[in-house]
Design a protein around this motif. Sequence first.
Motif, PDB file in Angstrom:
ATOM      1  N   GLN A 159       0.186  -2.257 -21.657  1.00  0.00           N
ATOM      2  CA  GLN A 159      -0.682  -2.710 -20.568  1.00  0.00           C
ATOM      3  C   GLN A 159      -0.798  -1.682 -19.445  1.00  0.00           C
ATOM      4  OE1 GLN A 159       0.796  -6.606 -19.471  1.00  0.00           O
ATOM      5  NE2 GLN A 159      -0.425  -7.603 -21.053  1.00  0.00           N
ATOM      6  N   GLY A 160       0.161  -0.765 -19.380  1.00  0.00           N
ATOM      7  CA  GLY A 160       0.031   0.311 -18.407  1.00  0.00           C
ATOM      8  C   GLY A 160       1.122   0.362 -17.360  1.00  0.00           C
ATOM      9  N   MET A 161       2.119  -0.513 -17.487  1.00  0.00           N
ATOM     10  CA  MET A 161       3.225  -0.487 -16.533  1.00  0.00           C
ATOM     11  C   MET A 161       4.125   0.713 -16.804  1.00  0.00           C
ATOM     12  SD  MET A 161       4.919  -4.175 -16.358  1.00  0.00           S
ATOM     13  CE  MET A 161       4.592  -5.309 -15.056  1.00  0.00           C
ATOM     14  N   SER A 165       8.954  -0.588 -14.219  1.00  0.00           N
ATOM     15  CA  SER A 165       8.296  -1.864 -13.895  1.00  0.00           C
ATOM     16  C   SER A 165       8.469  -2.864 -15.027  1.00  0.00           C
ATOM     17  CB  SER A 165       6.804  -1.663 -13.660  1.00  0.00           C
ATOM     18  OG  SER A 165       6.609  -0.884 -12.518  1.00  0.00           O
ATOM     19  N   ARG A 168      11.797  -4.369 -14.612  1.00  0.00           N
ATOM     20  CA  ARG A 168      11.850  -5.381 -13.549  1.00  0.00           C
ATOM     21  C   ARG A 168      11.185  -6.676 -14.005  1.00  0.00           C
ATOM     22  NH1 ARG A 168      12.564  -1.245 -10.062  1.00  0.00           N
ATOM     23  NH2 ARG A 168      10.479  -0.371 -10.203  1.00  0.00           N
ATOM     24  N   ARG A 169      10.060  -6.525 -14.701  1.00  0.00           N
ATOM     25  CA  ARG A 169       9.334  -7.697 -15.188  1.00  0.00           C
ATOM     26  C   ARG A 169      10.199  -8.506 -16.162  1.00  0.00           C
ATOM     27  NH1 ARG A 169       6.090 -10.925 -13.345  1.00  0.00           N
ATOM     28  NH2 ARG A 169       5.694 -12.450 -14.929  1.00  0.00           N
TER      29      ARG A 169
ATOM     30  N   ARG B 316      -6.483  -0.111 -15.137  1.00  0.00           N
ATOM     31  CA  ARG B 316      -6.412  -0.200 -16.597  1.00  0.00           C
ATOM     32  C   ARG B 316      -6.435  -1.680 -16.943  1.00  0.00           C
ATOM     33  NH1 ARG B 316      -4.528   2.460 -21.348  1.00  0.00           N
ATOM     34  NH2 ARG B 316      -3.167   1.178 -22.650  1.00  0.00           N
ATOM     35  N   SER B 329      -4.542  -8.123 -18.983  1.00  0.00           N
ATOM     36  CA  SER B 329      -3.699  -7.578 -17.927  1.00  0.00           C
ATOM     37  C   SER B 329      -4.443  -6.495 -17.163  1.00  0.00           C
ATOM     38  CB  SER B 329      -2.416  -7.010 -18.514  1.00  0.00           C
ATOM     39  OG  SER B 329      -2.646  -5.683 -18.925  1.00  0.00           O
ATOM     40  N   VAL B 331      -3.585  -3.148 -14.514  1.00  0.00           N
ATOM     41  CA  VAL B 331      -2.663  -2.293 -13.777  1.00  0.00           C
ATOM     42  C   VAL B 331      -3.553  -1.444 -12.876  1.00  0.00           C
ATOM     43  CG1 VAL B 331      -1.016  -0.403 -13.922  1.00  0.00           C
ATOM     44  CG2 VAL B 331      -0.867  -2.303 -15.529  1.00  0.00           C
ATOM     45  N   GLU B 350      -0.148 -14.198 -13.302  1.00  0.00           N
ATOM     46  CA  GLU B 350       1.074 -13.692 -12.672  1.00  0.00           C
ATOM     47  C   GLU B 350       0.802 -12.293 -12.164  1.00  0.00           C
ATOM     48  OE1 GLU B 350       5.030 -14.738 -14.546  1.00  0.00           O
ATOM     49  OE2 GLU B 350       3.667 -14.758 -16.252  1.00  0.00           O
ATOM     50  N   GLN B 352       2.820  -8.631 -10.156  1.00  0.00           N
ATOM     51  CA  GLN B 352       4.027  -7.956  -9.700  1.00  0.00           C
ATOM     52  C   GLN B 352       3.594  -6.643  -9.107  1.00  0.00           C
ATOM     53  OE1 GLN B 352       7.349  -7.666 -12.555  1.00  0.00           O
ATOM     54  NE2 GLN B 352       7.376  -5.467 -12.164  1.00  0.00           N
ATOM     55  N   ASP B 354       4.775  -2.873  -7.630  1.00  0.00           N
ATOM     56  CA  ASP B 354       5.876  -1.942  -7.809  1.00  0.00           C
ATOM     57  C   ASP B 354       5.422  -0.573  -7.328  1.00  0.00           C
ATOM     58  OD1 ASP B 354       8.427  -1.574  -8.682  1.00  0.00           O
ATOM     59  OD2 ASP B 354       8.037  -2.429 -10.654  1.00  0.00           O
ATOM     60  N   TRP B 359       0.579  -4.926 -11.121  1.00  0.00           N
ATOM     61  CA  TRP B 359       0.399  -5.404 -12.496  1.00  0.00           C
ATOM     62  C   TRP B 359       0.065  -6.886 -12.388  1.00  0.00           C
ATOM     63  CZ3 TRP B 359       3.130  -9.465 -14.674  1.00  0.00           C
ATOM     64  CH2 TRP B 359       2.892  -9.722 -16.044  1.00  0.00           C
ATOM     65  N   GLU B 361      -1.391 -10.310 -14.823  1.00  0.00           N
ATOM     66  CA  GLU B 361      -1.726 -10.738 -16.174  1.00  0.00           C
ATOM     67  C   GLU B 361      -2.292 -12.152 -16.119  1.00  0.00           C
ATOM     68  OE1 GLU B 361       0.572 -10.120 -20.255  1.00  0.00           O
ATOM     69  OE2 GLU B 361       1.209 -11.947 -19.269  1.00  0.00           O
TER      70      GLU B 361
END
Lengths: 237, 367
Positions: A159-161, A165, A168-169, B316, B329, B331, B350, B352, B354, B359, B361
């Motif tokens: 997804q691109g994290m 991250s 953490r998720r 993205r 999702s 980002v 949801e 988050q 960082d 991020w 989703e």
Amino acid sequence: MEQQVTVTIIEDHPVVTEGVASWIQSDPDQRVRLVATARDLTGLRAVPLTSADVVILDLELSGELVTNQIPGLVVAGYRVVAFSGHSDPAIVMETLDNGAHAYVSKEEGREHLVEAVLAAAADRPYVTRSQARAMLADQRPARPELSQQERQALLLWFQGMSKASVGRRMSISENTVRQYISRARAKYAATGRTAPSKDALLARAIEDGVIKPGEIMPYQSFARAAADHPSLGAPGQ
Amino acid sequence: MNAVQPTAMFSGRYQRAFTIAVLFLVAGWHIGGGGGQLLQNRTAYASFAFQCALWLVMALAIVAESFLVLRGPPGWRAAWAVALIALAASTASAAASPAGQMLAVNWAWGSAGWIGVLVLLRRRFAELAWFLAALAAGILGVQVWDGLNRTDLAGFLAVLIWSTGAQVAVAAGVRALNVAADQASAAVESEHATRERAATAEIIQAARHARMLALQESAVPLVAELAAGLADPGDEQVRIRCAVQAARLRRLLAEGDEVPGSLVHELYASADVAERRGVAVDIETVGSLPHVPGPARRVITDAAIVILTAARSKVRITLAAMTPGIAVSFVADTGAIVWLPAASEGVAIEQQEDSGMLWAEARWNNR
């Protein structure tokens, strides 16, 4: 300082070769050294085999897909990192199945190519986002079984994290994220067609504690390959 | 979306017609064949009343199974409950018939066999075979109990071949007709699908052409400026323009298999707006995406618009098919948490944040 990793680029567009060369040069630690470039696979055969640890292979040379040439390169002792404009999961899977260490799409090049080359030289798994995508999309009956956590880590990474991250998720450490993703990759090395590069990757993964031999039990050919090649512990020799 | 309905109806109508035909056959046999035999031999039975009671039990079983089969293929419990009642009644009728002339006065074997044919018609053929074998074994068992001689055995075999043979033939015939109806409906379906694909391809082609023309106006001048040295790749603004054009080109190349009106298409449309602001948008999909209903799509695209608007330079977007539903999702470099629509229409959201990267989703669950 550790010895530099040597690399050959096989790419039919000179401008891309130049771009890759500039990424290699801009690595602050100069960990990779470009020793040769070729515009096709016949060009590579002229280069002495021992001169490059890793081959960066464009999957489409002069309009032709060369995924079926990978097994030949792997048997010849090269570690192959595929670098391609294609992102079709089926092509990615075929590339990995044929024994390429990693798959880097052209969009991912700047960020991932040098790291993928270094990982390949050490027989360590390297999973780009396009590779994660292909693994997530894989519906073949022979696909390895990934755990819930491995799938989740792959999905978030795709997804691109960043890996931090993702950690953490998932409330786990960044290291554990790497572990999950590497283990998923190692499971792929344990399935499908046999190749020395896949055996080397798997042996290294076991050595590094990424995966336990018991987790790849259904894979028969690994045991067979191990019996056939006593030099497995020293990959690429 | 509605391509399946007419063909399912087509095939379903035929199946129902076959079922009704067999139902008439079963009821007709029980009244005319079984009932006639029962009345004709009423003096021969030890207890005519008992035989009549068994006849009624089978009649009720036929009524019950007609409700069952007209509602659709019955489940194995219901089907076998009816079949076992018929089996028990047939065997009881035979056992209560006078020894020696049991076959001559038997009315129940045929009726029970037909009941089984109807109720097991839509199940595996082996189940019907087992049922008919059990039925025959019941009759033979009674004969053996009564003392079986060669004439009795010959009679048993004659009736078995005649009656069970007819039942198997009818069941096989209906099956063959079902296959024919399925093939016919498959042909209709494939023709329908071909036409729909052709129409879709045309729409996609037109949309691609339009985008290709748009690229002519945006990407081509940029490439020309770069080639002429008018644009400096070291310039941040030029790099952003390149990133945006690259994202658009990639999308154009990747869009081949999309269906107009889908969620992906709507996200592309939302991305276009952001790109005009200089945000590079990347859209990727995994697996074969399910159809997401309109209201749920709106919740997802609303979230997309909020994030695309808040993003500074890149977003993205990924769409992944999940075992139940889809995970969309985002980002993006929004720098902070953004206000997103509340969960509704089966979509859970949801997010988050960082170190400057957001991020988020949106998961839609189709269960």
